[in-house]
Design a protein around this motif. Structure first.
Motif, PDB file in Angstrom:
ATOM      1  N   HIS A   1      49.532  -9.369 -27.644  1.00 21.62           N
ATOM      2  CA  HIS A   1      50.238  -9.978 -27.052  1.00 21.62           C
ATOM      3  C   HIS A   1      51.676 -10.481 -28.381  1.00 21.62           C
ATOM      4  O   HIS A   1      52.982 -11.188 -28.266  1.00 21.62           O
ATOM      5  N   GLY A   2      51.277  -9.782 -29.451  1.00 17.85           N
ATOM      6  CA  GLY A   2      53.157  -9.977 -30.400  1.00 17.85           C
ATOM      7  C   GLY A   2      52.979 -11.081 -30.948  1.00 17.85           C
ATOM      8  O   GLY A   2      54.221 -10.838 -31.393  1.00 17.85           O
ATOM      9  N   GLU A   3      51.989 -11.876 -30.712  1.00 16.72           N
ATOM     10  CA  GLU A   3      52.004 -13.394 -31.676  1.00 16.72           C
ATOM     11  C   GLU A   3      51.748 -13.564 -33.139  1.00 16.72           C
ATOM     12  O   GLU A   3      52.410 -14.307 -34.004  1.00 16.72           O
TER      13      GLU A   3
ATOM     14  N   LYS B   1      43.732 -21.674 -32.186  1.00 16.81           N
ATOM     15  CA  LYS B   1      43.669 -20.278 -32.472  1.00 16.81           C
ATOM     16  C   LYS B   1      44.034 -19.300 -33.529  1.00 16.81           C
ATOM     17  O   LYS B   1      43.859 -19.021 -34.447  1.00 16.81           O
ATOM     18  N   GLU B   2      45.108 -19.547 -33.559  1.00  9.74           N
ATOM     19  CA  GLU B   2      46.086 -18.591 -34.281  1.00  9.74           C
ATOM     20  C   GLU B   2      46.122 -19.140 -35.849  1.00  9.74           C
ATOM     21  O   GLU B   2      46.646 -18.767 -36.507  1.00  9.74           O
ATOM     22  N   ARG B   3      45.895 -21.129 -36.426  1.00 13.58           N
ATOM     23  CA  ARG B   3      45.880 -21.166 -37.267  1.00 13.58           C
ATOM     24  C   ARG B   3      44.269 -20.353 -38.247  1.00 13.58           C
ATOM     25  O   ARG B   3      44.723 -20.263 -39.234  1.00 13.58           O
ATOM     26  N   LEU B   4      43.331 -20.212 -36.898  1.00 10.35           N
ATOM     27  CA  LEU B   4      42.364 -19.885 -37.378  1.00 10.35           C
ATOM     28  C   LEU B   4      42.390 -18.251 -38.108  1.00 10.35           C
ATOM     29  O   LEU B   4      41.857 -17.676 -39.039  1.00 10.35           O
ATOM     30  N   VAL B   5      43.360 -17.717 -37.442  1.00  5.42           N
ATOM     31  CA  VAL B   5      43.255 -16.444 -37.366  1.00  5.42           C
ATOM     32  C   VAL B   5      44.472 -16.017 -38.320  1.00  5.42           C
ATOM     33  O   VAL B   5      44.234 -15.207 -39.332  1.00  5.42           O
TER      34      VAL B   5
ATOM     35  N   ARG C   1      42.204 -12.318 -33.377  1.00  8.36           N
ATOM     36  CA  ARG C   1      42.454 -11.478 -33.362  1.00  8.36           C
ATOM     37  C   ARG C   1      43.913 -10.269 -32.738  1.00  8.36           C
ATOM     38  O   ARG C   1      44.657 -10.455 -32.199  1.00  8.36           O
ATOM     39  N   LYS C   2      42.153  -9.413 -32.044  1.00  9.56           N
ATOM     40  CA  LYS C   2      42.973  -8.280 -31.161  1.00  9.56           C
ATOM     41  C   LYS C   2      43.817  -9.625 -30.611  1.00  9.56           C
ATOM     42  O   LYS C   2      45.078  -8.608 -29.708  1.00  9.56           O
TER      43      LYS C   2
END
Length: 64
Positions: A61-63, A23-27, A55-56
Motif C-alpha cells: 500500500h506504499g505506507e 502495526k506501523e510502529r512494529l513494522v 510488512r508486506k
C-alpha cells in the motif's frame, strides 16, 4: 528430580485487535538497522509470520 511447568488457561482468549498505528510502529521497529524481526515480534507478543504479513501489506500500500 525435574520440575515441569504447566500453563493453565482459565478464560477464553479472544484475538487481539491491533490498531493501524500499532502495526506501523512494529513494522518500523522491525525495519530499524540491526533489528531482529523475530525479537520485535516476540517482545510484542506477536507471531513473527504476522509481522512479516503486516510488512508486506504496508509495502504493498506504499505506507512504509
Amino acid at each position: 528430580m525435574t520440575i515441569s511447568r504447566a500453563e493453565v488457561i482459565t478464560s477464553v482468549e479472544r484475538r487481539r485487535r491491533w490498531s493501524q498505528d500499532e502495526k506501523e510502529r512494529l513494522v518500523a521497529a522491525s525495519l530499524e538497522p540491526g533489528a531482529n524481526v523475530s525479537e520485535v515480534a516476540r517482545v510484542a507478543g506477536l507471531h513473527v509470520s504476522q509481522l512479516f504479513r503486516w510488512r508486506k501489506e504496508l509495502f504493498r500500500h506504499g505506507e512504509a
